[in-house]
Design a protein around this motif. Sequence first.
Motif, short mmCIF file in Angstrom:
data_model
loop_
_atom_site.label_atom_id
_atom_site.label_comp_id
_atom_site.label_asym_id
_atom_site.label_seq_id
_atom_site.Cartn_x
_atom_site.Cartn_y
_atom_site.Cartn_z
N LEU A 184 -7.56 10.50 -9.47
CA LEU A 184 -7.13 11.06 -8.19
C LEU A 184 -5.78 10.51 -7.74
N TYR A 185 -5.60 9.21 -7.84
CA TYR A 185 -4.40 8.60 -7.26
C TYR A 185 -3.25 8.41 -8.24
N PHE A 211 -2.01 0.21 -6.15
CA PHE A 211 -3.11 -0.43 -5.43
C PHE A 211 -4.43 -0.24 -6.18
N VAL A 212 -4.69 1.00 -6.62
CA VAL A 212 -5.93 1.28 -7.35
C VAL A 212 -5.98 0.52 -8.66
N ARG A 262 0.81 -1.20 0.00
CA ARG A 262 0.00 0.00 0.00
C ARG A 262 0.85 1.26 0.00
N ASP A 263 2.11 1.11 -0.26
CA ASP A 263 2.97 2.28 -0.33
C ASP A 263 2.68 3.12 -1.56
N ASP A 264 2.28 2.45 -2.64
CA ASP A 264 1.97 3.15 -3.88
C ASP A 264 0.47 3.08 -4.13
N PRO A 265 -0.28 4.16 -3.84
CA PRO A 265 -1.73 4.11 -4.01
C PRO A 265 -2.15 3.88 -5.46
N CYS A 266 -1.34 4.36 -6.41
CA CYS A 266 -1.68 4.17 -7.82
C CYS A 266 -1.64 2.69 -8.18
N ALA A 308 -4.42 -2.24 -9.46
CA ALA A 308 -4.47 -3.69 -9.25
C ALA A 308 -5.85 -4.15 -8.79
N ARG A 309 -6.52 -3.36 -7.96
CA ARG A 309 -7.76 -3.82 -7.36
C ARG A 309 -9.01 -3.17 -7.95
N CYS A 310 -8.87 -2.05 -8.60
CA CYS A 310 -10.05 -1.31 -9.08
C CYS A 310 -9.99 -1.03 -10.57
N GLY A 311 -9.08 -1.64 -11.28
CA GLY A 311 -8.87 -1.32 -12.68
C GLY A 311 -10.03 -1.64 -13.58
N ASP A 312 -10.77 -2.71 -13.29
CA ASP A 312 -11.86 -3.11 -14.17
C ASP A 312 -13.22 -2.65 -13.68
#
Length: 129
Positions: A25-26, A7-8, A1-5, A10-14
């Motif tokens: 935003l991130y 994380f976003v 979770r050091d890199d929010p981009c 990987a988990r929210c891309g689709d």
Amino acid sequence: RDDPCAFVRARCGDIARGIDYLDLLYCRAPGAWRAPAAAGLCAWLLLLLSLLGTTAEFFFTEQLDYASRRLRLSDDVAGATLMALGNGAPDVFTAWSAIHVASDLPLVLAELLGASIFITTVVLGSVIL
């Protein structure tokens, strides 16, 4: 979770359809610009809610008035039935689409639960005040 981009992505891309606000935003806003970007997104949200309220005022209310006159309903009965039907219709169609098109029952349950919690807390709290 050091890199929010990362994380976003990987988990929210689709998840995003249309404008990907989390990526905006991130990932697109550097660290110093994240707060102004968040403020801009909040202003965008307020504008969209204002447009939604204006649209409902000018189009939904007139149609509700016409339907209640046509069905010879009193204002109280029309507000309790037709307004509730118009307010709940998007939830019903979203649930129908999520079940039959996307086959995503957890999404349906989360949407219905989230909508009911929002109505219970925010709307009821506003009415009580």
